[in-house]
Design an enzyme around this catalytic site. Sequence first.
Site, PDB file in Angstrom:
ATOM      1  N   LEU A 122     -29.448  93.553  -6.276  1.00  0.00           N
ATOM      2  CA  LEU A 122     -29.866  94.897  -4.975  1.00  0.00           C
ATOM      3  C   LEU A 122     -29.153  96.424  -5.302  1.00  0.00           C
ATOM      4  O   LEU A 122     -27.525  96.245  -5.910  1.00  0.00           O
ATOM      5  CB  LEU A 122     -28.200  94.079  -3.545  1.00  0.00           C
ATOM      6  CG  LEU A 122     -29.008  92.418  -3.777  1.00  0.00           C
ATOM      7  CD1 LEU A 122     -27.860  91.725  -2.803  1.00  0.00           C
ATOM      8  CD2 LEU A 122     -30.407  92.400  -2.835  1.00  0.00           C
ATOM      9  N   GLY A 175     -33.042  91.676   5.780  1.00  0.00           N
ATOM     10  CA  GLY A 175     -32.614  93.072   4.470  1.00  0.00           C
ATOM     11  C   GLY A 175     -32.153  91.920   3.241  1.00  0.00           C
ATOM     12  O   GLY A 175     -32.061  90.692   3.257  1.00  0.00           O
ATOM     13  N   GLU A 176     -31.658  92.239   2.802  1.00  0.00           N
ATOM     14  CA  GLU A 176     -30.491  92.866   1.460  1.00  0.00           C
ATOM     15  C   GLU A 176     -31.004  91.513   0.526  1.00  0.00           C
ATOM     16  O   GLU A 176     -31.090  90.269  -0.024  1.00  0.00           O
ATOM     17  CB  GLU A 176     -29.509  91.263   1.892  1.00  0.00           C
ATOM     18  CG  GLU A 176     -28.666  92.335   2.644  1.00  0.00           C
ATOM     19  CD  GLU A 176     -28.295  90.749   4.162  1.00  0.00           C
ATOM     20  OE1 GLU A 176     -27.696  90.286   2.956  1.00  0.00           O
ATOM     21  OE2 GLU A 176     -27.072  91.531   4.598  1.00  0.00           O
ATOM     22  N   GLY A 177     -32.969  91.788   0.358  1.00  0.00           N
ATOM     23  CA  GLY A 177     -33.492  91.079  -0.321  1.00  0.00           C
ATOM     24  C   GLY A 177     -34.184  89.507   0.241  1.00  0.00           C
ATOM     25  O   GLY A 177     -34.360  88.966  -0.651  1.00  0.00           O
TER      26      GLY A 177
END
Length: 348
Positions: free
Chosen positions: A67, A322-324
């Site tokens: 990230l 989000g955030e992977g």
Amino acid sequence: MSRLNLDDFSDLIERPDSGTRRDAEERRERLTVPPGALGRLDELGEWLSAAQGAVPVRPVEQPRVVLFAGDHGVAALGVSGRPAGGACDLVRAVLDGSSPVAVLARRAGVPVRVVDAGVDCDPELLPADVVRHRVRRGSGRIDIEDALTPEEAEAAVRLGMAIADEEADAGTDLVVLGDLSVGGTTPAATLIAALCGTDASVVTGRGGAGIDDLAWMRKCAAVRDALRRARPVLGDQLELLAAVGGADLAATTGFLLQSAVRRMPVILDGVVSAACALVAQRAAFRAPDWWLAGQVSGEPAQSKALDRMALDPLLDHGVTVGEGAGALLALPLVQAAAALAAELPEKD
């Protein structure tokens, strides 16, 4: 150090081995389960086999979430559902294990690496291994000024390249790529609009945290103004990232390009990673062959970018955090495809 030219990656990146993919397809024809019965898992297994250069495909044993974190000055305009300068809180939530991606990664047994490329906080507030690569504190307000200086843009791209090399050298065999940014969807939409030749209203979404109609109109105006600054530098990807990108986006672009050089597959998450991938594709047209689109994020700019790169998302489950996190949910599909391709018996 000579100036970095992203176009040089075009000569460095090769496609996954086509001969290996043909061998994988022929092996699939010999399995006891009829061709087509496993749907897209067949395609995933063959793609991974070509990326590895191995038949049968090897299992994905050392995946990693990476990230890139940063704050964007444009968030001060009220274009994000999160407060400006809030990326530090996002990073701390991941490190504390309380964010969605941290929970999912813990459950899946996948390590998470956070790289501070441009978070707007005192470095002492975050662990040294997170902040040691920081290019600058926050990125500029792209509607009226450059996000980065040319030197910072190059440093950020080189940072991403270095992280990719570190992961490849450590034996990482697949990366789940995401971002921890506040205001990041605005430069992402700008990059995609510039590279696809579309207007601001076509690419502007409501971000991972969601915004109301007034904030969306402010975001459209910011993307429109940033586009005016982006179009004159479309011929140089590094200048484009400096003008309307940001430290985290430039680092992500460098990471994607060097991952393709190192033949390390990547699963993209949302609109930010899609925008960086589109910039990387502009530099090296073969690079997207090393990437998978993990999910549909709901951002219109992401759809345009993925269409341009001919990447078909694996999942459409409405995850916008989000955030992977959405890309990480796609990882078990890839691992399942590898297991089936390798372990199903062949016909007598």
